[in-house]
Write an enzyme that holds these catalytic residues in place. Structure first.
Site, PDB file in Angstrom:
ATOM      1  N   GLU A  58       0.831  -1.213   0.000  1.00  0.00           N
ATOM      2  CA  GLU A  58       0.000   0.000   0.000  1.00  0.00           C
ATOM      3  C   GLU A  58       0.856   1.250   0.000  1.00  0.00           C
ATOM      4  O   GLU A  58       0.464   2.275  -0.544  1.00  0.00           O
ATOM      5  CB  GLU A  58      -0.872   0.045   1.267  1.00  0.00           C
ATOM      6  CG  GLU A  58      -1.937  -1.016   1.340  1.00  0.00           C
ATOM      7  CD  GLU A  58      -2.587  -1.056   2.720  1.00  0.00           C
ATOM      8  OE1 GLU A  58      -2.466  -0.087   3.494  1.00  0.00           O
ATOM      9  OE2 GLU A  58      -3.216  -2.086   3.023  1.00  0.00           O
TER      10      GLU A  58
ATOM     11  N   HIS B 259       9.549  -0.891   3.845  1.00  0.00           N
ATOM     12  CA  HIS B 259       9.358  -1.094   5.290  1.00  0.00           C
ATOM     13  C   HIS B 259       9.286  -2.579   5.575  1.00  0.00           C
ATOM     14  O   HIS B 259       8.925  -3.371   4.708  1.00  0.00           O
ATOM     15  CB  HIS B 259       8.092  -0.385   5.790  1.00  0.00           C
ATOM     16  CG  HIS B 259       6.867  -0.689   4.990  1.00  0.00           C
ATOM     17  ND1 HIS B 259       6.608  -0.109   3.770  1.00  0.00           N
ATOM     18  CD2 HIS B 259       5.835  -1.531   5.214  1.00  0.00           C
ATOM     19  CE1 HIS B 259       5.472  -0.556   3.285  1.00  0.00           C
ATOM     20  NE2 HIS B 259       4.974  -1.444   4.144  1.00  0.00           N
TER      21      HIS B 259
HETATM   22  P1  AMP Z   1       2.196  -2.360   2.942  1.00  0.00           P
HETATM   23  O1  AMP Z   1       0.926  -2.991   2.476  1.00  0.00           O
HETATM   24  O2  AMP Z   1       3.321  -3.357   3.062  1.00  0.00           O
HETATM   25  O3  AMP Z   1       2.577  -1.159   2.110  1.00  0.00           O
HETATM   26  O4  AMP Z   1       1.937  -1.891   4.418  1.00  0.00           O
HETATM   27  C1  AMP Z   1       1.617  -0.577   4.777  1.00  0.00           C
HETATM   28  C2  AMP Z   1       1.125  -0.629   6.206  1.00  0.00           C
HETATM   29  O5  AMP Z   1       1.141   0.675   6.727  1.00  0.00           O
HETATM   30  C3  AMP Z   1      -0.288  -1.181   6.366  1.00  0.00           C
HETATM   31  O6  AMP Z   1      -0.260  -2.331   7.206  1.00  0.00           O
HETATM   32  C4  AMP Z   1      -1.051  -0.011   7.015  1.00  0.00           C
HETATM   33  O7  AMP Z   1      -1.993  -0.442   7.984  1.00  0.00           O
HETATM   34  C5  AMP Z   1       0.076   0.800   7.636  1.00  0.00           C
HETATM   35  N1  AMP Z   1      -0.164   2.232   7.804  1.00  0.00           N
HETATM   36  C6  AMP Z   1      -0.704   3.087   6.919  1.00  0.00           C
HETATM   37  N2  AMP Z   1      -0.733   4.353   7.420  1.00  0.00           N
HETATM   38  C7  AMP Z   1      -0.197   4.266   8.652  1.00  0.00           C
HETATM   39  C8  AMP Z   1       0.046   5.219   9.697  1.00  0.00           C
HETATM   40  N3  AMP Z   1      -0.266   6.531   9.564  1.00  0.00           N
HETATM   41  N4  AMP Z   1       0.617   4.770  10.843  1.00  0.00           N
HETATM   42  C9  AMP Z   1       0.925   3.473  11.011  1.00  0.00           C
HETATM   43  N5  AMP Z   1       0.719   2.531  10.059  1.00  0.00           N
HETATM   44  C10 AMP Z   1       0.163   2.920   8.908  1.00  0.00           C
END
Ligand code: AMP
Length: 116
Positions: free
Chosen positions: A98, A103
């Protein structure tokens, strides 16, 4: 590299979006995932904005190595080292990525389903 003004994780690193930062050093921060998928769900986020593992220059290998080590230490601190944990890096559309800022997810605290 550096930072991207439209990137949520860059805005957290710079303090423009508030978040509880559990750990910070020169290479990375650690925060709780806002939508946890397990009782322990942390994100290890590099302070610099980069996206693709394949585009990393060798000087950043140390950053990625320290992120993995940090994830292990966070698992130990969360007392899930013995019960077990999973580290995940999503890359691209099919992975469900996402946020376009590299990360590492640390997931733990319950039996995790088979991968796939
Ligand atoms: P990915 O799908 O690997 O890109 O994971 C992105 C992650 O970031 C997801 O698990 C989201 O729930 C998390 N996320 C998005 N915005 C935030 C935020 N403001 N603080 C903490 N986690 C977030």
């Amino acid at each position: 590299m550096g930072s991207d003004h439209d990137c949520v994780f860059c805005l957290i690193v710079s303090g423009h979006i508030s978040s509880e930062i559990l750990y910070r050093d020169d290479h990375c921060i650690v925060i709780k995932d806002i939508a946890p998928k397990a009782p322990v769900h942390l994100l290890v986020i590099p302070t610099q904005h980069f996206t693709e593992l394949t585009s990393l220059q060798s000087e950043l290998y140390q950053v990625v190595g320290s992120m993995i080590c940090r994830a292990g230490r966070m698992a130990r601190d969360a007392q899930v080292e013995e019960s077990g944990y999973r580290l995940v890096i999503n890359q691209g559309m099919d992975s469900g990525q996402e946020i376009d800022h590299l990360h590492v997810h640390l997931l733990a605290g319950r039996p995790l389903r088979a991968m796939g």
